[in-house]
Design a protein around this motif. Structure first.
Motif, PDB file in Angstrom:
ATOM      1  N   ARG A 128       1.098  -1.261  -0.078  1.00  0.00           N
ATOM      2  CA  ARG A 128      -0.144   0.139  -0.095  1.00  0.00           C
ATOM      3  C   ARG A 128       0.593   1.395  -0.842  1.00  0.00           C
ATOM      4  O   ARG A 128       0.410   2.236  -0.492  1.00  0.00           O
ATOM      5  CB  ARG A 128      -1.290  -0.162   1.449  1.00  0.00           C
ATOM      6  CG  ARG A 128      -2.308   1.068   1.146  1.00  0.00           C
ATOM      7  CD  ARG A 128      -3.084   1.807   2.068  1.00  0.00           C
ATOM      8  NE  ARG A 128      -2.344   1.758   3.574  1.00  0.00           N
ATOM      9  CZ  ARG A 128      -2.455   0.613   4.420  1.00  0.00           C
ATOM     10  NH1 ARG A 128      -2.203  -0.420   4.372  1.00  0.00           N
ATOM     11  NH2 ARG A 128      -1.571   0.701   5.719  1.00  0.00           N
TER      12      ARG A 128
ATOM     13  N   ARG B 212      -4.048  -2.402  -2.288  1.00  0.00           N
ATOM     14  CA  ARG B 212      -3.960  -0.946  -3.168  1.00  0.00           C
ATOM     15  C   ARG B 212      -3.531  -1.769  -4.253  1.00  0.00           C
ATOM     16  O   ARG B 212      -2.930  -0.307  -4.974  1.00  0.00           O
ATOM     17  CB  ARG B 212      -3.629   0.366  -2.867  1.00  0.00           C
ATOM     18  CG  ARG B 212      -4.074   0.845  -1.287  1.00  0.00           C
ATOM     19  CD  ARG B 212      -5.536   2.082  -2.159  1.00  0.00           C
ATOM     20  NE  ARG B 212      -6.233   2.010  -1.022  1.00  0.00           N
ATOM     21  CZ  ARG B 212      -6.375   2.666   0.345  1.00  0.00           C
ATOM     22  NH1 ARG B 212      -5.408   3.860  -0.219  1.00  0.00           N
ATOM     23  NH2 ARG B 212      -6.893   3.113   1.137  1.00  0.00           N
TER      24      ARG B 212
ATOM     25  N   SER C   8       2.248   2.088  -3.778  1.00  0.00           N
ATOM     26  CA  SER C   8       0.824   2.048  -4.676  1.00  0.00           C
ATOM     27  C   SER C   8       0.639   3.766  -4.302  1.00  0.00           C
ATOM     28  O   SER C   8      -0.146   4.000  -5.589  1.00  0.00           O
ATOM     29  CB  SER C   8       0.025   1.018  -4.241  1.00  0.00           C
ATOM     30  OG  SER C   8      -0.901   1.398  -5.371  1.00  0.00           O
ATOM     31  N   GLU C   9       0.543   3.951  -2.778  1.00  0.00           N
ATOM     32  CA  GLU C   9       0.050   5.294  -2.757  1.00  0.00           C
ATOM     33  C   GLU C   9       0.756   6.320  -3.418  1.00  0.00           C
ATOM     34  O   GLU C   9       0.653   7.820  -3.305  1.00  0.00           O
ATOM     35  CB  GLU C   9      -0.872   5.363  -1.567  1.00  0.00           C
ATOM     36  CG  GLU C   9      -1.128   4.986  -1.024  1.00  0.00           C
ATOM     37  CD  GLU C   9      -2.184   4.110   0.168  1.00  0.00           C
ATOM     38  OE1 GLU C   9      -1.422   4.931   1.133  1.00  0.00           O
ATOM     39  OE2 GLU C   9      -3.013   4.073   0.430  1.00  0.00           O
TER      40      GLU C   9
END
Lengths: 256, 199
Positions: free
Chosen positions: A191, A221, A194-195
């Motif tokens: 995550r 994510r 991905s962010e």
């Protein structure tokens, strides 16, 4: 509807698919071309081949595998392992791979990402990144290279952002701590990456049951998830995984 | 005999491999004069519009493609080869071939989606011989940051959605174009190529 991708990973050594646990103790499990054709028929969305021989004199064996795979499957596939120069990239792309993946070589020589992206386009250049939990690093994860044996000075997120700035079109994030253990992906690290970056992130390392993929798509994510052991040993088919994800409300490719 | 255009915009191996698999006669050429040998043209391409247009102008392929498209024989643009058929691309503000009316724009960065779109997406097609016999809910493989905005709705052949609705395929008369890669879209993609070969 845009769909989450299931990517099957095949480690190839001397022209044979092999599988290890935590990067050690590999055993041969089949012919990569036949396995690729079978997974294609089963509806996998993409394949990745890692050449884990990667010794110069045996490069030709891998190029031959790539060319034979390209004649059998008509979905994207990526090749990594032992790619250190633009010329190595050309060999693999010309043999029919859609993408090349670079990992340790990109850390040693970041301009390799730029060269690949300017020559083939960012969509061809995948950064493979092995991360290990490390409380000393700002993100909590350190980039390691050479199959997990060698720590680097890079923080996971700093390297991810730098690689994208240089032209990487996609990142495969492999968690050293979960690889081959089949207890689920490293959701937190996935995550975070991905962010942090605008490009798709492929989660890798730790898939054991279809629910793990649902977790990494929802909580992690991830845009795509890489699987190996859980399909190679016949525990699950691609369809089992997709049916589970479909029931969980995650969009997957259902006709092929 | 299908002519596949080589203008140094991406790798042609996957298109060639798919055509060979389908048992079709084809040749790959960078030379405009060779288009006279083709009774169909496939215009693939991956990469960046300015560079691609520069390469086409340098070889004189831009004129040859316009002439071929105007001649009424089947023509299929793929991905970048679909985008640069239009009048203009927002990608570094470049004039394109103008074979189809409209422009090429970038996905908005604020739609909460990763850019480029990389992966599989479904497409709603209207009836057309190019897409005849496809399974319901077939998915196709996309890799792109820009998409086409045709000037007239009547040339839209397929629509898709990625954060926003976008045009995934077009057709006007003998000219077809797909944003997705049929050569990398499994059996539904091969079915489209087979349909094109059979036109």
């Amino acid at each position: 509807m845009f769909q989450k991708r299931i990517v099957i990973c095949l480690d190839v050594r001397d022209g044979k698919t092999t599988k290890g646990v935590k990067f050690k103790g590999n055993v041969d499990i089949g012919d990569p071309v036949e396995m690729a054709a079978r997974y294609y028929e089963q509806g996998v969305d993409e394949l990745v081949f890692y050449d884990i021989t990667a010794s110069a004199e045996r490069r030709g064996i891998m190029i031959d595998v790539v060319a034979r795979v390209a004649e059998r499957i008509f979905i994207p596939f990526c090749v990594g392992g032992g790619i250190r120069t633009l010329s190595d990239m050309k060999d693999v792309i010309n043999a029919g791979a859609e993408k090349i993946s670079i990992n340790s070589a990109a850390v040693r020589n970041p301009s390799l990402i730029e060269e690949g992206a300017s020559h083939f386009g960012s969509q061809c250049v995948v950064l493979g990144m092995d991360a290990a939990a490390d409380r000393e690093m700002p993100s909590g994860y350190r980039v390691v290279i050479d199959g997990g044996r060698k720590p680097t000075e890079w923080d996971m997120l700093a390297w991810a952002r730098e690689a994208v700035r240089l032209g990487a079109g996609e990142i495969v994030l492999n968690s050293i701590d979960t690889d081959g253990v089949r207890n689920g992906y490293e959701l937190n690290a996935t995550r975070l990456v991905s962010e942090a970056v605008p490009v798709p992130v492929v989660a890798s390392g730790g898939a054991g049951v279809p629910a793990h993929l649902a977790d990494v798509f929802k909580e992690g994510r991830a845009d795509a998830a890489l699987v190996a052991s859980m399909v190679h040993y016949g525990d699950y088919t691609v369809n089992d995984i997709k049916m589970h994800l479909d029931r969980e409300g995650i969009p997957v490719r259902k006709t092929w | 005999m299908i002519g596949v255009i080589d203008y140094d915009a991406g790798n042609l191996t996957s298109v060639s491999t798919a055509l060979r698999y389908l048992g079709c006669d084809f040749f790959v050429t960078p030379r405009p004069e060779e288009l006279s040998r083709a009774d169909k043209v496939i215009f693939p391409g991956v990469g960046e519009a300015v560079q691609a247009m520069g390469n086409l102008r340098k070889s004189g392929m831009d004129g040859a493609l316009k002439e071929f498209a105007a001649g009424g024989k089947p023509f299929l643009g793929i991905c970048l080869g679909s985008q640069i058929l239009f009048d203009h691309s927002e990608e570094r503000d470049v004039a394109c071939l103008g074979i189809l009316p409209g422009r090429v724009v970038r996905f908005p960065s604020d739609m909460g989606m990763k850019i480029p779109q990389i992966g599989w997406n479904t497409v709603d097609f209207r009836e057309d011989p190019l897409v005849a016999g496809l399974p319901d809910e077939a998915s196709f493989y996309f890799v792109h940051s820009y998409y086409v905005q045709p000037a007239t709705e009547d040339i839209v052949l397929g629509r898709s959605e990625y954060g926003i609705p976008f045009t995934a395929a077009v057709r006007r008369d003998n000219v077809w174009a797909t944003q997705f890669h049929p050569e990398k879209s499994g059996k539904p993609g091969l079915a489209i190529l087979r349909n094109f070969i059979g036109l």
